[in-house]
Design an enzyme around this catalytic site. Structure first.
Site, PDB file in Angstrom:
ATOM      1  N   PHE A 117       0.857  -1.182   0.000  1.00 26.24           N
ATOM      2  CA  PHE A 117       0.000   0.000   0.000  1.00 26.24           C
ATOM      3  C   PHE A 117       0.890   1.228   0.000  1.00 26.24           C
ATOM      4  O   PHE A 117       2.025   1.182   0.493  1.00 26.24           O
ATOM      5  CB  PHE A 117      -0.904   0.009   1.248  1.00 26.24           C
ATOM      6  CG  PHE A 117      -2.380  -0.045   0.945  1.00 26.24           C
ATOM      7  CD1 PHE A 117      -2.969  -1.207   0.473  1.00 26.24           C
ATOM      8  CD2 PHE A 117      -3.179   1.066   1.116  1.00 26.24           C
ATOM      9  CE1 PHE A 117      -4.321  -1.266   0.202  1.00 26.24           C
ATOM     10  CE2 PHE A 117      -4.526   1.027   0.846  1.00 26.24           C
ATOM     11  CZ  PHE A 117      -5.114  -0.149   0.382  1.00 26.24           C
ATOM     12  N   GLN A 237      -7.749  15.130   3.307  1.00 28.76           N
ATOM     13  CA  GLN A 237      -7.062  14.336   2.290  1.00 28.76           C
ATOM     14  C   GLN A 237      -7.928  14.130   1.045  1.00 28.76           C
ATOM     15  O   GLN A 237      -9.101  13.767   1.151  1.00 28.76           O
ATOM     16  CB  GLN A 237      -6.707  12.963   2.863  1.00 28.76           C
ATOM     17  CG  GLN A 237      -5.982  12.054   1.897  1.00 28.76           C
ATOM     18  CD  GLN A 237      -5.652  10.723   2.545  1.00 28.76           C
ATOM     19  OE1 GLN A 237      -6.451   9.798   2.520  1.00 28.76           O
ATOM     20  NE2 GLN A 237      -4.462  10.632   3.138  1.00 28.76           N
ATOM     21  N   HIS A 239      -8.065  11.676  -1.918  1.00 21.03           N
ATOM     22  CA  HIS A 239      -7.557  10.394  -2.397  1.00 21.03           C
ATOM     23  C   HIS A 239      -7.290  10.515  -3.885  1.00 21.03           C
ATOM     24  O   HIS A 239      -8.110  11.052  -4.628  1.00 21.03           O
ATOM     25  CB  HIS A 239      -8.585   9.290  -2.132  1.00 21.03           C
ATOM     26  CG  HIS A 239      -8.042   7.906  -2.287  1.00 21.03           C
ATOM     27  ND1 HIS A 239      -7.684   7.384  -3.513  1.00 21.03           N
ATOM     28  CD2 HIS A 239      -7.802   6.924  -1.377  1.00 21.03           C
ATOM     29  CE1 HIS A 239      -7.241   6.148  -3.346  1.00 21.03           C
ATOM     30  NE2 HIS A 239      -7.298   5.850  -2.059  1.00 21.03           N
ATOM     31  N   LEU A 249     -14.606   5.700  -4.832  1.00 20.93           N
ATOM     32  CA  LEU A 249     -13.205   5.367  -4.584  1.00 20.93           C
ATOM     33  C   LEU A 249     -12.761   4.114  -5.329  1.00 20.93           C
ATOM     34  O   LEU A 249     -13.470   3.113  -5.384  1.00 20.93           O
ATOM     35  CB  LEU A 249     -12.999   5.158  -3.083  1.00 20.93           C
ATOM     36  CG  LEU A 249     -11.545   5.188  -2.621  1.00 20.93           C
ATOM     37  CD1 LEU A 249     -10.964   6.566  -2.814  1.00 20.93           C
ATOM     38  CD2 LEU A 249     -11.463   4.787  -1.154  1.00 20.93           C
ATOM     39  N   GLU A 252      -6.532   1.933  -3.109  1.00 21.64           N
ATOM     40  CA  GLU A 252      -5.083   1.941  -3.271  1.00 21.64           C
ATOM     41  C   GLU A 252      -4.549   0.530  -3.498  1.00 21.64           C
ATOM     42  O   GLU A 252      -3.449   0.339  -4.004  1.00 21.64           O
ATOM     43  CB  GLU A 252      -4.461   2.542  -2.010  1.00 21.64           C
ATOM     44  CG  GLU A 252      -3.090   3.098  -2.191  1.00 21.64           C
ATOM     45  CD  GLU A 252      -2.754   4.063  -1.072  1.00 21.64           C
ATOM     46  OE1 GLU A 252      -1.564   4.168  -0.749  1.00 21.64           O
ATOM     47  OE2 GLU A 252      -3.672   4.708  -0.539  1.00 21.64           O
ATOM     48  N   ARG A 283      -0.677   9.436  -0.416  1.00 25.03           N
ATOM     49  CA  ARG A 283      -1.814   9.961  -1.184  1.00 25.03           C
ATOM     50  C   ARG A 283      -1.678  11.434  -1.536  1.00 25.03           C
ATOM     51  O   ARG A 283      -2.058  11.852  -2.629  1.00 25.03           O
ATOM     52  CB  ARG A 283      -3.097   9.705  -0.386  1.00 25.03           C
ATOM     53  CG  ARG A 283      -3.439   8.231  -0.307  1.00 25.03           C
ATOM     54  CD  ARG A 283      -4.597   7.963   0.626  1.00 25.03           C
ATOM     55  NE  ARG A 283      -4.967   6.560   0.582  1.00 25.03           N
ATOM     56  CZ  ARG A 283      -5.914   6.020   1.331  1.00 25.03           C
ATOM     57  NH1 ARG A 283      -6.574   6.772   2.198  1.00 25.03           N
ATOM     58  NH2 ARG A 283      -6.206   4.733   1.232  1.00 25.03           N
ATOM     59  N   HIS A 364     -11.746  12.798   0.498  1.00 21.83           N
ATOM     60  CA  HIS A 364     -11.821  11.445   1.052  1.00 21.83           C
ATOM     61  C   HIS A 364     -11.827  11.367   2.573  1.00 21.83           C
ATOM     62  O   HIS A 364     -12.651  10.673   3.150  1.00 21.83           O
ATOM     63  CB  HIS A 364     -10.647  10.626   0.503  1.00 21.83           C
ATOM     64  CG  HIS A 364     -10.606   9.201   0.966  1.00 21.83           C
ATOM     65  ND1 HIS A 364     -11.670   8.341   0.803  1.00 21.83           N
ATOM     66  CD2 HIS A 364      -9.627   8.491   1.588  1.00 21.83           C
ATOM     67  CE1 HIS A 364     -11.353   7.151   1.314  1.00 21.83           C
ATOM     68  NE2 HIS A 364     -10.129   7.219   1.799  1.00 21.83           N
ATOM     69  N   ARG A 406      -2.988  11.105   6.095  1.00 22.87           N
ATOM     70  CA  ARG A 406      -3.123   9.714   6.546  1.00 22.87           C
ATOM     71  C   ARG A 406      -2.628   8.736   5.491  1.00 22.87           C
ATOM     72  O   ARG A 406      -2.955   8.863   4.310  1.00 22.87           O
ATOM     73  CB  ARG A 406      -4.591   9.409   6.870  1.00 22.87           C
ATOM     74  CG  ARG A 406      -4.814   7.938   7.248  1.00 22.87           C
ATOM     75  CD  ARG A 406      -6.249   7.648   7.564  1.00 22.87           C
ATOM     76  NE  ARG A 406      -7.138   7.767   6.417  1.00 22.87           N
ATOM     77  CZ  ARG A 406      -7.258   6.871   5.436  1.00 22.87           C
ATOM     78  NH1 ARG A 406      -6.489   5.779   5.429  1.00 22.87           N
ATOM     79  NH2 ARG A 406      -8.125   7.060   4.465  1.00 22.87           N
TER      80      ARG A 406
END
Length: 608
Positions: A117, A237, A239, A249, A252, A283, A364, A406
């Site tokens: 990730f 954030q 994404h 979404l 990831e 991100r 996100h 994050r």
């Protein structure tokens, strides 16, 4: 008005709320979960790609490396004690979920499978590591179902489709909350020793978002109106991989399985921005990179999107170039990413195993929220003063393990680690605490506001205000920001708040299932959150993590290694009077305890 009394009330039935409820009831507390949704419709169920834990099932890993990646990914604004707790307790939390029955994917020898990730590395950033434990691309769904079953098993009390609209404070302590029963319109007061908010985020402030329509910032707005500060609201954030125009979404995990980002020239452009880790950068880095590609005319067909390509032909070519022996085929992609393939086939008419997916950044996740310590106790100032009876966990909370940005998978880790800690703290607290009496007429103020909205006779529909707010926030307080754009957005928000308070109109004047009323009330929360986000972003004159300013491009550790607290002018127990401007407090220092013993945790230029 109906009054209920419980030792603890959990507001919200997503992963954090259910984990807190489970541990509070196991500790002997009489617990109620109050949720505006049926629990298994909570937004945790949309989390796709995995939950991070340094199990080391496929290659060497360490909780300290996970903590380092969390601090580095948070651009050194993470409270390092919280990042350490997150990483260390993730291992037990994941194994506990497995023992509860969560059906993780398996390795050939039967252990929990793990995938790569973005931002997760081994040996302090040297190379990507397989850390994300996954159940296909339905990991959040599996966590939500597993925890709900456990709560039912342990006799947690549920009040489903009860919309919490106020928190009750008396004698300096939180003593419960006020809710509207959707089915009847009746007001219910929940009197408790402890109240934990786990109401999720507020992506609906922006027009392109991965968030459900229910994510309207209720918990943070409710507590702020009563004098509880919010922290680090400027850090929101985006994404990098939302479905073009829709914002839905794309996990990831697609890039973790080998997917690559391609621009309009057919280039794998992340080699330009993060030459070492490429498409697995964090991100914020990838979202900015996509916007820069589009700005410089390298979007697909000159439009404002790029491709995410997970076709076996493309992935295998890049795997071979990297010297990896692994190869994938159609069946592999179908088994690892079934929901993503279904989304794209359904909403785009695109088959990702044959053609690339059009994507753009989507609003996100909030790194800010109700400030808490590592036990999920809400704190009200820079001295970490705890307000008795109030707790928060999940996205609505800011324990600040995420800092300014994050990492993927860490939201699910946050839910189970700090939800569990909150439940344990509540169980201990209610054994010794007494019920603080309710104030006189605890629901009077919020009932008055609801009646104002119900009886409004203005000319402006809530949908008009919402749309204008979302457009202003997307334009002025999006991935890239500068002072004039943010000031324009703030002026727009103030004008919209004036219309909300004085020129609103809704159609449904009734009581039963009046979603028209409650969606208008939610709009008030969104407007408050938009204001708090924008004034925080204007105040922070640097670029850090998800907060990227065109007029202050550099990170400034000398002046801005602080958290942003936004406080209500009237302090704890404030009334719900409209028009009160918030104030900024910049005196809460970031915890840097890990850097005191390991220099690798000290702030440095973040490179990939």
């Amino acid at each position: 008005m109906k009054v209920h009394q419980f030792d603890a009330v959990i507001v919200g039935a997503g992963g954090a709320g259910l984990m807190a409820a489970l541990y509070a009831v196991k500790g002997g507390a009489n617990v109620a979960v109050v949720s505006k949704l049926y629990p298994t419709r909570s937004h945790t169920g949309t989390a796709q790609g995995g939950i991070g834990a340094a199990l080391g099932n496929l290659e060497e890993d360490s909780p300290l490396w996970h903590a380092y990646d969390t601090v580095k990914g948070g651009d050194w604004l993470s409270d390092q004690n919280a990042a350490k707790v997150l990483a260390e307790e993730a291992i037990d939390a994941v194994i506990e979920l497995e023992h509860m029955g969560l059906p993780f994917d398996r390795t050939e020898d039967g252990r929990i499978s793990q995938r790569r990730f973005g931002g997760h590395t081994s040996d302090f950033g040297k190379k990507p590591v397989r850390r994300a434990c996954h159940a296909a691309d339905r990991t959040g769904h599996m966590i939500l179902q597993t925890l709900y079953q456990q709560c039912i098993k342990h006799n947690v009390n549920f009040f489903d489709e009860f919309h919490v609209v106020d928190v009750i404070i008396n004698k300096g302590a939180v003593v419960g909350c006020v809710a509207v029963e959707l089915g009847t319109g009746e007001i219910h007061v929940f009197h408790s020793k402890a109240t934990l908010f786990a109401t999720g985020g507020w992506g609906r402030v922006w027009s392109v978002t991965s968030n459900a329509h229910s994510l309207t910032g209720d918990g943070a707005a409710i507590t702020y109106r009563r004098g509880i500060p919010v922290q680090d609201m400027e850090f929101y954030q985006f994404h990098p991989t939302g479905i073009y125009k829709l914002g839905i979404l794309i996990t990831e995990g697609v890039r973790g399985e080998g997917g690559v980002l391609i621009n309009g020239r057919g280039e794998r452009f992340m080699e330009r921005y993060a030459p070492n880790i490429k498409d697995l950068a964090s991100r914020d880095v990838i979202s900015r990179s996509i916007y820069l590609e589009i700005r410089e005319g390298r979007g697909i067909k000159g439009k404002d999107y790029v491709y995410l390509d997970v076709t076996p032909e493309t992935v295998n070519r890049y795997l071979a170039e990297a010297g990896e022996s692994r190869r994938i085929d159609r069946d592999y992609v179908e088994s690892k990413l079934p929901d993503i393939l279904d989304f794209c086939r359904t909403y785009l008419g695109v088959d990702p195993v044959r053609e690339p997916m059009p994507i753009q950044p989507t609003a996100h996740y909030s790194m800010g929220g109700i400030p808490t310590n590592v036990n999920a106790e809400a704190v009200i100032d820079e001295d970490w003063t705890v307000i008795p009876g109030l707790y928060a966990a999940g996205e609505v909370a800011c324990v600040s393990c995420h800092g300014a940005n994050r990492l993927g998978t860490n939201s699910l880790v946050d839910l189970v680690v700090f939800g569990r800690r909150g439940g344990m703290a509540i169980a201990d607290y209610v054994k010794h605490a007494d019920f603080v009496p309710l104030p006189a007429n605890p629901s009077a103020e919020v009932e008055s506001e609801l009646n104002r909205i119900r009886s409004s006779t203005g000319k402006t529909r809530p949908g008009e205000i919402r749309q204008q707010m979302q457009r202003a926030m997307m334009d002025g307080v999006g991935v890239f920001r500068e002072e004039s754009g943010m000031k324009a957005a703030l002026d727009c928000i103030y004008e919209l708040k004036e219309r909300f308070n004085n020129d609103l109109s809704i159609d449904d004047k009734g009581m039963k299932f009046n979603t028209d009323l409650l969606e208008a009330w939610e709009l008030g929360c969104l407007l408050d959150i938009a204001e708090l986000t924008t004034i925080s972003a204007l105040e922070r004159k640097e670029s850090r993590g998800a907060h990227s300013r065109e007029d202050y491009k550099e990170r400034d550790d000398a002046n801005w290694m602080v958290h942003t607290l936004v406080e209500h002018q009237d302090g704890i127990g404030a009334s719900l009077r409209a028009g009160v401007k918030p104030r900024i407090n910049l005196n809460k220092r970031v915890d840097t305890s890990l850097s005191d013993v390991d220099e690798r945790f000290a702030p440095k230029v973040r490179t990939y």
